[in-house]
Design a protein around this motif. Structure first.
Motif, PDB file in Angstrom:
ATOM      1  N   UNK A 166      19.351  25.995 -13.777  1.00 44.61           N
ATOM      2  CA  UNK A 166      18.617  24.867 -14.338  1.00 44.61           C
ATOM      3  C   UNK A 166      19.265  23.579 -13.837  1.00 44.61           C
ATOM      4  N   UNK A 167      18.591  22.900 -12.908  1.00 46.83           N
ATOM      5  CA  UNK A 167      19.183  21.704 -12.316  1.00 46.83           C
ATOM      6  C   UNK A 167      19.444  20.625 -13.356  1.00 46.83           C
ATOM      7  N   UNK A 168      18.591  20.543 -14.379  1.00 45.16           N
ATOM      8  CA  UNK A 168      18.786  19.507 -15.399  1.00 45.16           C
ATOM      9  C   UNK A 168      20.057  19.748 -16.195  1.00 45.16           C
ATOM     10  N   UNK A 169      20.475  21.025 -16.308  1.00 46.68           N
ATOM     11  CA  UNK A 169      21.698  21.337 -17.044  1.00 46.68           C
ATOM     12  C   UNK A 169      22.933  21.290 -16.156  1.00 46.68           C
ATOM     13  N   UNK A 170      22.740  21.381 -14.849  1.00 44.72           N
ATOM     14  CA  UNK A 170      23.871  21.412 -13.919  1.00 44.72           C
ATOM     15  C   UNK A 170      24.258  20.010 -13.465  1.00 44.72           C
ATOM     16  N   UNK A 201      28.662   6.115  -4.961  1.00 45.13           N
ATOM     17  CA  UNK A 201      27.682   7.150  -5.283  1.00 45.13           C
ATOM     18  C   UNK A 201      27.582   8.161  -4.140  1.00 45.13           C
ATOM     19  N   UNK A 202      27.528   7.669  -2.886  1.00 45.33           N
ATOM     20  CA  UNK A 202      27.469   8.572  -1.735  1.00 45.33           C
ATOM     21  C   UNK A 202      28.718   9.440  -1.665  1.00 45.33           C
ATOM     22  N   UNK A 203      29.849   8.840  -1.990  1.00 48.58           N
ATOM     23  CA  UNK A 203      31.106   9.595  -1.919  1.00 48.58           C
ATOM     24  C   UNK A 203      31.098  10.768  -2.883  1.00 48.58           C
ATOM     25  N   UNK A 204      30.702  10.504  -4.126  1.00 47.73           N
ATOM     26  CA  UNK A 204      30.714  11.580  -5.116  1.00 47.73           C
ATOM     27  C   UNK A 204      29.622  12.605  -4.845  1.00 47.73           C
ATOM     28  N   UNK A 205      28.476  12.178  -4.321  1.00 52.45           N
ATOM     29  CA  UNK A 205      27.423  13.124  -3.952  1.00 52.45           C
ATOM     30  C   UNK A 205      27.910  14.056  -2.850  1.00 52.45           C
ATOM     31  N   UNK A 206      28.626  13.510  -1.877  1.00 53.98           N
ATOM     32  CA  UNK A 206      29.166  14.342  -0.803  1.00 53.98           C
ATOM     33  C   UNK A 206      30.234  15.299  -1.322  1.00 53.98           C
ATOM     34  N   UNK A 207      31.017  14.859  -2.299  1.00 50.74           N
ATOM     35  CA  UNK A 207      32.016  15.753  -2.882  1.00 50.74           C
ATOM     36  C   UNK A 207      31.355  16.950  -3.555  1.00 50.74           C
ATOM     37  N   UNK A 208      30.214  16.737  -4.193  1.00 52.95           N
ATOM     38  CA  UNK A 208      29.499  17.849  -4.817  1.00 52.95           C
ATOM     39  C   UNK A 208      29.049  18.852  -3.764  1.00 52.95           C
ATOM     40  N   UNK A 209      28.544  18.352  -2.639  1.00 47.75           N
ATOM     41  CA  UNK A 209      28.125  19.252  -1.563  1.00 47.75           C
ATOM     42  C   UNK A 209      29.331  19.982  -0.997  1.00 47.75           C
ATOM     43  N   UNK A 210      30.456  19.274  -0.840  1.00 48.56           N
ATOM     44  CA  UNK A 210      31.663  19.918  -0.324  1.00 48.56           C
ATOM     45  C   UNK A 210      32.122  21.040  -1.249  1.00 48.56           C
ATOM     46  N   UNK A 211      32.049  20.790  -2.567  1.00 49.16           N
ATOM     47  CA  UNK A 211      32.435  21.839  -3.511  1.00 49.16           C
ATOM     48  C   UNK A 211      31.525  23.055  -3.355  1.00 49.16           C
ATOM     49  N   UNK A 212      30.231  22.815  -3.243  1.00 49.15           N
ATOM     50  CA  UNK A 212      29.291  23.924  -3.091  1.00 49.15           C
ATOM     51  C   UNK A 212      29.590  24.727  -1.828  1.00 49.15           C
ATOM     52  N   UNK A 254      31.333  11.954 -13.374  1.00 48.03           N
ATOM     53  CA  UNK A 254      32.096  12.446 -12.234  1.00 48.03           C
ATOM     54  C   UNK A 254      32.781  13.760 -12.585  1.00 48.03           C
ATOM     55  N   UNK A 255      32.579  14.752 -11.739  1.00 50.40           N
ATOM     56  CA  UNK A 255      33.226  16.049 -11.915  1.00 50.40           C
ATOM     57  C   UNK A 255      32.463  17.030 -12.768  1.00 50.40           C
ATOM     58  N   UNK A 256      31.493  16.567 -13.565  1.00 52.63           N
ATOM     59  CA  UNK A 256      30.783  17.474 -14.467  1.00 52.63           C
ATOM     60  C   UNK A 256      29.856  18.409 -13.702  1.00 52.63           C
ATOM     61  N   UNK A 257      29.216  17.922 -12.627  1.00 54.48           N
ATOM     62  CA  UNK A 257      28.330  18.786 -11.845  1.00 54.48           C
ATOM     63  C   UNK A 257      29.112  19.947 -11.252  1.00 54.48           C
ATOM     64  N   UNK A 258      30.274  19.657 -10.670  1.00 48.27           N
ATOM     65  CA  UNK A 258      31.098  20.723 -10.095  1.00 48.27           C
ATOM     66  C   UNK A 258      31.543  21.717 -11.170  1.00 48.27           C
ATOM     67  N   UNK A 259      31.882  21.186 -12.361  1.00 50.32           N
ATOM     68  CA  UNK A 259      32.299  22.062 -13.452  1.00 50.32           C
ATOM     69  C   UNK A 259      31.166  23.000 -13.865  1.00 50.32           C
ATOM     70  N   UNK A 260      29.942  22.473 -13.950  1.00 54.11           N
ATOM     71  CA  UNK A 260      28.802  23.305 -14.332  1.00 54.11           C
ATOM     72  C   UNK A 260      28.479  24.334 -13.264  1.00 54.11           C
ATOM     73  N   UNK A 261      28.603  23.950 -11.998  1.00 56.41           N
ATOM     74  CA  UNK A 261      28.364  24.898 -10.912  1.00 56.41           C
ATOM     75  C   UNK A 261      29.427  26.000 -10.918  1.00 56.41           C
ATOM     76  N   UNK A 262      30.669  25.618 -11.184  1.00 54.72           N
ATOM     77  CA  UNK A 262      31.731  26.623 -11.259  1.00 54.72           C
ATOM     78  C   UNK A 262      31.429  27.636 -12.344  1.00 54.72           C
ATOM     79  N   UNK A 263      30.938  27.166 -13.482  1.00 53.71           N
ATOM     80  CA  UNK A 263      30.579  28.065 -14.570  1.00 53.71           C
ATOM     81  C   UNK A 263      29.487  29.033 -14.133  1.00 53.71           C
ATOM     82  N   UNK A 264      28.471  28.518 -13.421  1.00 55.90           N
ATOM     83  CA  UNK A 264      27.369  29.371 -12.976  1.00 55.90           C
ATOM     84  C   UNK A 264      27.869  30.453 -12.023  1.00 55.90           C
ATOM     85  N   UNK A 265      28.645  30.074 -11.025  1.00 57.32           N
ATOM     86  CA  UNK A 265      29.128  31.048 -10.046  1.00 57.32           C
ATOM     87  C   UNK A 265      30.092  32.055 -10.680  1.00 57.32           C
ATOM     88  N   UNK A 266      31.027  31.572 -11.493  1.00 59.53           N
ATOM     89  CA  UNK A 266      32.031  32.462 -12.075  1.00 59.53           C
ATOM     90  C   UNK A 266      31.397  33.474 -13.021  1.00 59.53           C
TER      91      UNK A 266
END
Length: 642
Positions: A462-466, A511-522, A471-483
């Motif tokens: 659910x993209x709305x929940x992820x 904003x671009x920096x943090x968006x790129x960090x999310x992609x890097x985490x993925x 800052x950092x919450x998107x990566x945390x939610x994605x980590x939860x999904x994968x784990x």
């Protein structure tokens, strides 16, 4: 009945501090009852009963100096002697609080003391202390006590006394306090059967033991975290305890009687303070971190090797007398620890017993797939697969690639473990598949069919929940999904995945920096993911090129040709739909994808039901014209009337 306040207690002496407190209470109750007796004896008016009553509620006069001095000495001794003194020191109790604990203890331990309390209440059935009575009795000896015990009171907050609703409610000791004052140890946790593979690591246990011995809070995260937390507490020579109240956890920890072992989510709500003592929490990998508790030491467990999980599954099958041919596949698909494996086998046998058939591997598989898991549902929606691969109407090459995808997941244990490909593929053990093509071509249905073929559940992220603005919450939610998907053996579906896996951009602002960090985490997490992730998109070119390199499959879904469209039309109507004059071959001339064909069939069915007729060409023409308009295409057929 004459109450002898000088008689020794009928209960055996248990603790020097409690004995001193009992002597103090005998003095306090005796002073109060003698004052009442004296007031009643002086009432000689015609309204004797009223006078006696009024005399009983007069404020007490100044205490006898000798009695007051003796009382203060006994109270001080009670708060500094024996186990009661240790409780007072650990919880920071004053004299009134110490004596309140003792009153609650002796009310249960000594029937004679209970009788004395009943006399003070002027109600023989109330053989227990209350906040109001404690305050009244101590006031006669110049000791102040609270009118009632609120939740923040040290006695309640510290887990010595149960919450009491109001000043006249009975004051009772908690189970932890009663056992401690009696000299009995806390009811510790039973040993975990078999333990977890991590419990064999002496370095890990030694580190946990040192952290617990140092009085800090420890958080263990990962598969088998609970078993490891319990083992770490025992390695420190302490007793682990579970299933208590927050106050009792605090009581036991402050008195060094036991170490609470609790779920990390529960820890976050305790309001634990470093002064409360050691505590061990456990949770899933990627779960709540150090922010859950102050001064927390976090231990992230390494993933349990597949071969160890397979050995645990084989041992479990042998214990239950079942063939273990599916043990390796279960180990590869479900990242369970030994606790979870044992629980899964129990659930499997319970299900077979309820359904009245001998247990078998299918029951074990069903139990593994349906183990309760609350974490993944926070960021994804469960989809129970109902479509099978044979339900798909796709080109032969697309179907072959989907069959290969299923084989890559189903046979991973054989190729990677038995044949040794893990040596050349230390990362990327999982399978990431991209399904791309125009809307309505069956990508989501194919993902569901793949999950159905594998016997696994499908979770649509659910993209709305992820996605979060923080800052950092998107990566945390994605980590939860994968784990959690790895642990539960679930298939992750990222529908419209270009929203998350899009190309990185030039950094013009924060904003671009943090968006790129999310992609890097993925990019990193996809590479280490050990399960099956399906990405679906209409825009393949919008994905970052680095993702494409990490794909095991990239399966294109093209719009169906006329032959496939005819097959789709023949399947579009359930058998119970009345039809008249419907020609699938003629309908196939309209260039529509499978999803749009289903929508046209549904709309035509509603039109026919409204008119009371079978589905016919006129209904289909009207429904098709509306679907074309919805897609922004020009409709060149008739108007649907006739």
């Amino acid at each position: 009945m004459t109450l002898d306040l000088t008689a020794p207690p009928t209960a055996p002496t248990t603790d020097a501090g409690l004995d001193c407190a009992l002597a103090a209470w005998r003095l306090a109750t005796g002073t109060y009852l003698r004052r009442l007796r004296g007031a009643w004896r002086t009432a000689h008016t015609e309204d004797a009963d009223v006078t006696r009553l009024i005399a009983g509620i007069d404020p007490p006069g100044p205490p006898d100096p000798e009695d007051a001095e003796a009382f203060r000495g006994l109270a001080r001794a009670a708060g500094t002697t024996g186990r009661l003194g240790l409780v007072a020191a650990a919880l920071g109790l004053d004299d009134a609080a110490v004596l309140t604990v003792a009153a609650a203890w002796w009310a249960d331990a000594d029937p004679q003391f209970g009788v004395a309390l009943g006399c003070c209440h002027d109600d023989g059935s109330r053989r227990y202390p209350t906040a109001a009575l404690v305050r009244l009795l101590l006031a006669g000896l110049d000791v102040a006590a609270p009118a009632e015990l609120a939740a923040a009171d040290p006695l309640v907050h510290g887990g010595a006394v149960l919450p009491a609703p109001g000043p006249h409610a009975p004051l009772r000791l908690t189970t932890a306090a009663r056992r401690y004052l009696s000299g009995a140890g806390p009811a510790g946790c039973p040993d975990v059967p078999g333990g977890a593979p991590h419990t064999l690591d002496p370095v890990l246990l030694a580190g946990l033991g040192r952290a617990v011995s140092g009085g800090g809070a420890v958080l263990v995260r990962g598969s088998g975290a609970r078993a490891v937390a319990l083992a770490g507490v025992r390695h420190a020579g302490r007793t682990p305890v579970e299933d208590a109240t927050a106050g009792e956890y605090r009581f036991l920890s402050r008195l060094c009687a036991a170490v609470p072992v609790i779920d990390a989510e529960e820890a976050a709500t305790l309001g634990w303070h470093p002064a409360d003592g050691p505590l061990a929490a456990y949770g899933p990998a990627g779960g709540p971190g150090a922010a859950a508790l102050p001064a927390m030491h976090v231990v992230d467990l390494p993933a349990v090797p597949v071969e160890r999980r397979a050995a645990a599954w084989r041992a479990a099958f042998e214990r239950y007398g079942l063939p273990a041919e599916v043990a390796a596949e279960l180990a590869a698909r479900f990242a369970f620890d030994e606790d979870e494996i044992a629980d899964t086998m129990h659930r499997a046998f319970t299900r077979a017993r309820v359904e009245g058939h001998p247990p078998g591997p299918d029951d074990v598989w069903h139990a593994a797939r349906h183990r309760p898991g609350r974490e993944l549902t926070r960021v994804a929606t469960a989809v129970r697969p109902v479509f099978a691969l044979d339900d798909l109407v796709v080109p032969a090459e697309t179907r072959r690639q989907l069959d290969e995808l299923v084989s890559h997941v189903r046979l991973a244990h054989q190729v990677l473990e038995r044949w040794g490909f893990t040596a050349v593929l230390p990362r990327g053990r999982g399978v990431v598949a991209l399904l791309y093509g125009p809307s309505g071509t069956g990508k989501t249905m194919a993902a569901e069919a793949v999950a159905h073929a594998l016997g696994q559940d499908l979770y649509r992220v659910d993209l709305s929940a992820v996605v979060s603005k923080y800052i950092g919450e998107t990566e945390k939610n994605l980590a939860l999904a994968f784990d959690e998907a790895e642990r539960a053996g679930a298939v992750l579906l990222f529908d419209e995945c270009d929203a998350l896996f899009g190309k990185r951009t030039e950094q013009r602002d924060a904003h671009d920096r943090w968006a790129n960090l999310e992609v890097n985490y993925l990019l990193q997490r996809v590479e280490t993911f050990a399960g099956l992730a399906v990405l679906a998109t209409n825009k393949r070119t919008a994905l970052d090129e680095a993702f494409l390199r990490r794909l095991r499959f990239a399966i294109r879904f093209d719009p169906p040709d006329a032959a496939l469209r005819e097959r789709l039309w023949r399947r579009a109507f359930p058998p119970g739909v009345p039809r008249a004059g419907v020609d699938p071959a003629a309908l196939a001339d309209a260039e529509l994808a499978g999803g749009h064909i289903v929508q046209v069939a549904l709309s035509a069915a509603f039109l026919a039901a409204a008119s009371g007729d079978p589905v016919g060409p006129a209904h289909l023409t009207r429904a098709m014209r509306r679907e074309y308009e919805k897609l922004g295409k020009s409709w060149v057929g008739g108007d649907g009337h006739g």
